[in-house]
Design a protein around this motif. Structure first.
Motif, short mmCIF file in Angstrom:
data_model
loop_
_atom_site.label_atom_id
_atom_site.label_comp_id
_atom_site.label_asym_id
_atom_site.label_seq_id
_atom_site.Cartn_x
_atom_site.Cartn_y
_atom_site.Cartn_z
N HIS A 61 0.75 -1.09 0.00
CA HIS A 61 -0.11 -0.19 0.03
C HIS A 61 1.09 1.12 -0.01
CE1 HIS A 61 -3.53 2.60 0.76
NE2 HIS A 61 -2.85 3.19 1.77
N THR A 62 2.11 1.24 0.88
CA THR A 62 2.98 2.50 0.84
C THR A 62 3.56 2.63 -0.73
OG1 THR A 62 3.28 1.96 3.16
CG2 THR A 62 4.79 3.45 2.13
N LEU A 63 4.00 1.65 -1.17
CA LEU A 63 4.76 1.53 -2.32
C LEU A 63 4.06 2.23 -3.12
CD1 LEU A 63 7.38 0.84 -4.09
CD2 LEU A 63 6.01 -1.42 -4.41
N THR A 64 2.62 1.56 -3.44
CA THR A 64 1.81 2.01 -4.57
C THR A 64 1.25 3.55 -4.44
OG1 THR A 64 -0.15 1.02 -3.35
CG2 THR A 64 0.89 -0.40 -5.32
N GLY A 65 0.95 3.69 -3.13
CA GLY A 65 0.70 5.09 -2.88
C GLY A 65 1.93 6.22 -3.35
N LYS A 84 2.09 6.54 -7.21
CA LYS A 84 0.83 7.22 -7.51
C LYS A 84 1.22 8.74 -7.54
CE LYS A 84 -2.92 3.95 -6.53
NZ LYS A 84 -4.01 3.87 -5.98
N LYS A 85 1.91 9.18 -6.24
CA LYS A 85 2.17 10.56 -6.15
C LYS A 85 3.57 10.94 -7.26
CE LYS A 85 1.09 10.77 -1.38
NZ LYS A 85 1.55 11.13 -0.01
N LYS A 86 4.10 10.12 -7.48
CA LYS A 86 5.35 10.46 -8.27
C LYS A 86 4.97 10.54 -9.88
CE LYS A 86 8.86 10.93 -5.92
NZ LYS A 86 10.00 12.11 -5.65
N CYS A 87 3.95 9.79 -10.32
CA CYS A 87 3.50 9.54 -11.72
C CYS A 87 2.36 10.47 -11.48
CB CYS A 87 3.53 8.29 -12.11
SG CYS A 87 2.00 7.38 -11.44
N GLN A 88 1.94 11.25 -10.57
CA GLN A 88 0.85 12.15 -10.84
C GLN A 88 -0.61 11.37 -11.18
OE1 GLN A 88 2.23 15.42 -13.18
NE2 GLN A 88 3.39 16.14 -11.34
N CYS A 89 -0.61 10.07 -10.71
CA CYS A 89 -1.97 9.52 -10.70
C CYS A 89 -3.07 9.91 -9.90
CB CYS A 89 -1.67 7.76 -10.72
SG CYS A 89 -0.94 7.22 -11.92
N ILE A 143 -2.92 0.75 -10.17
CA ILE A 143 -1.52 0.84 -10.86
C ILE A 143 -0.89 -0.62 -10.35
CG2 ILE A 143 -1.06 3.28 -10.84
CD1 ILE A 143 0.83 2.69 -8.64
N ASP A 144 -0.03 -1.06 -11.25
CA ASP A 144 0.84 -2.29 -10.83
C ASP A 144 2.19 -2.28 -11.56
OD1 ASP A 144 1.24 -4.96 -10.42
OD2 ASP A 144 -0.96 -5.76 -10.75
N LEU A 145 2.81 -3.24 -11.69
CA LEU A 145 4.14 -3.19 -12.25
C LEU A 145 4.41 -4.53 -13.10
CD1 LEU A 145 6.36 -2.49 -9.00
CD2 LEU A 145 5.68 -0.78 -10.85
N VAL A 146 5.20 -4.22 -14.25
CA VAL A 146 5.55 -5.15 -14.92
C VAL A 146 7.07 -5.34 -15.19
CG1 VAL A 146 5.40 -6.12 -17.56
CG2 VAL A 146 3.49 -4.78 -16.47
N PRO A 206 -2.92 -5.39 1.07
CA PRO A 206 -1.72 -4.41 0.78
C PRO A 206 -1.43 -3.76 1.86
CG PRO A 206 -3.69 -3.51 -0.37
CD PRO A 206 -4.08 -4.67 0.28
N ALA A 207 -2.05 -3.39 3.07
CA ALA A 207 -1.80 -2.60 3.99
C ALA A 207 -0.65 -3.30 5.05
CB ALA A 207 -2.73 -2.14 4.82
N SER A 208 -0.74 -4.78 4.79
CA SER A 208 0.03 -5.71 6.02
C SER A 208 1.48 -6.32 5.08
CB SER A 208 -0.94 -6.60 6.75
OG SER A 208 -1.31 -7.53 5.73
N GLU A 209 0.90 -6.60 3.75
CA GLU A 209 1.93 -7.36 2.92
C GLU A 209 3.08 -6.55 2.42
OE1 GLU A 209 1.74 -10.62 2.02
OE2 GLU A 209 -0.21 -11.24 2.91
N TYR A 210 4.31 -7.17 2.69
CA TYR A 210 5.42 -6.40 2.04
C TYR A 210 5.81 -6.42 0.47
CZ TYR A 210 6.89 -5.18 6.93
OH TYR A 210 7.10 -4.72 8.05
#
Length: 163
Positions: A22-26, A29-34, A40-43, A58-62
């Motif tokens: 959750h922290t990573l995706t947040g 999102k800020k960096k890419c101005q979403c 979002i996701d990663l490939v 996502p709030a508890s998984e690393y």
């Protein structure tokens, strides 16, 4: 443990994987101005979907559970159609074809990404099964080792006691 995420006009961000999904995706999102409600996701560079958008908690998984250190990932937007089960993936890295001409999936066929995401889930299930089996085996061997150590101590004590 860090990874590189590519997005925008050939921008890249180094991210720490020892944080919650959750922290990573947040942060991304800020960096890419979403927008905050965007999914979002990663490939990875081979086109394998990392499935961060499908993490149950996502709030508890690393993030390190799903991503590998020292790897490069491409940021994508996951667009789910409202009236159907179809999912589309949109690259947030401009000129994706220029940077990754052989990358399968994005912009061409989401079926391949979906198939790859299914493989990842099966691989993760196998890894989790192996981990739990390994934990059980190591726990059993520690218990057996402790038992044999305490048993040998008792024998040593009996030998050293005067008769």
């Amino acid at each position: 443990m860090f990874a590189t995420v590519r997005f925008g006009a050939n921008r890249q961000e180094f991210v720490n994987l020892l944080c919650r999904v959750h922290t990573l995706t947040g942060h991304l999102k800020k960096k890419c101005q979403c927008r905050p409600e965007d999914c979002i996701d990663l490939v990875d560079e081979k086109g394998t979907l990392m499935n961060l958008s499908k993490v149950e908690n996502p709030a508890s998984e690393y993030a390190s559970k799903y991503l590998q250190g020292r790897q490069r990932y491409i940021l994508i937007r996951v667009v789910r159609e409202e009236n159907s089960e179809a999912t589309c993936y949109e690259s947030l890295l401009e000129d994706l074809g220029k940077h990754y001409p052989d990358l399968p999936g994005l912009g061409h066929s989401t079926d391949q990404l979906q198939r790859l995401s299914g493989k990842i889930q099966k691989t993760d299930q196998r890894k989790n099964q192996r981990r739990s089996l390994h934990r059980t085996q190591s726990h059993t061997s520690i218990r057996a080792r402790n038992r044999s150590t305490s048993h040998s101590r008792r024998n040593l004590e009996l030998k050293n006691t005067p008769k």
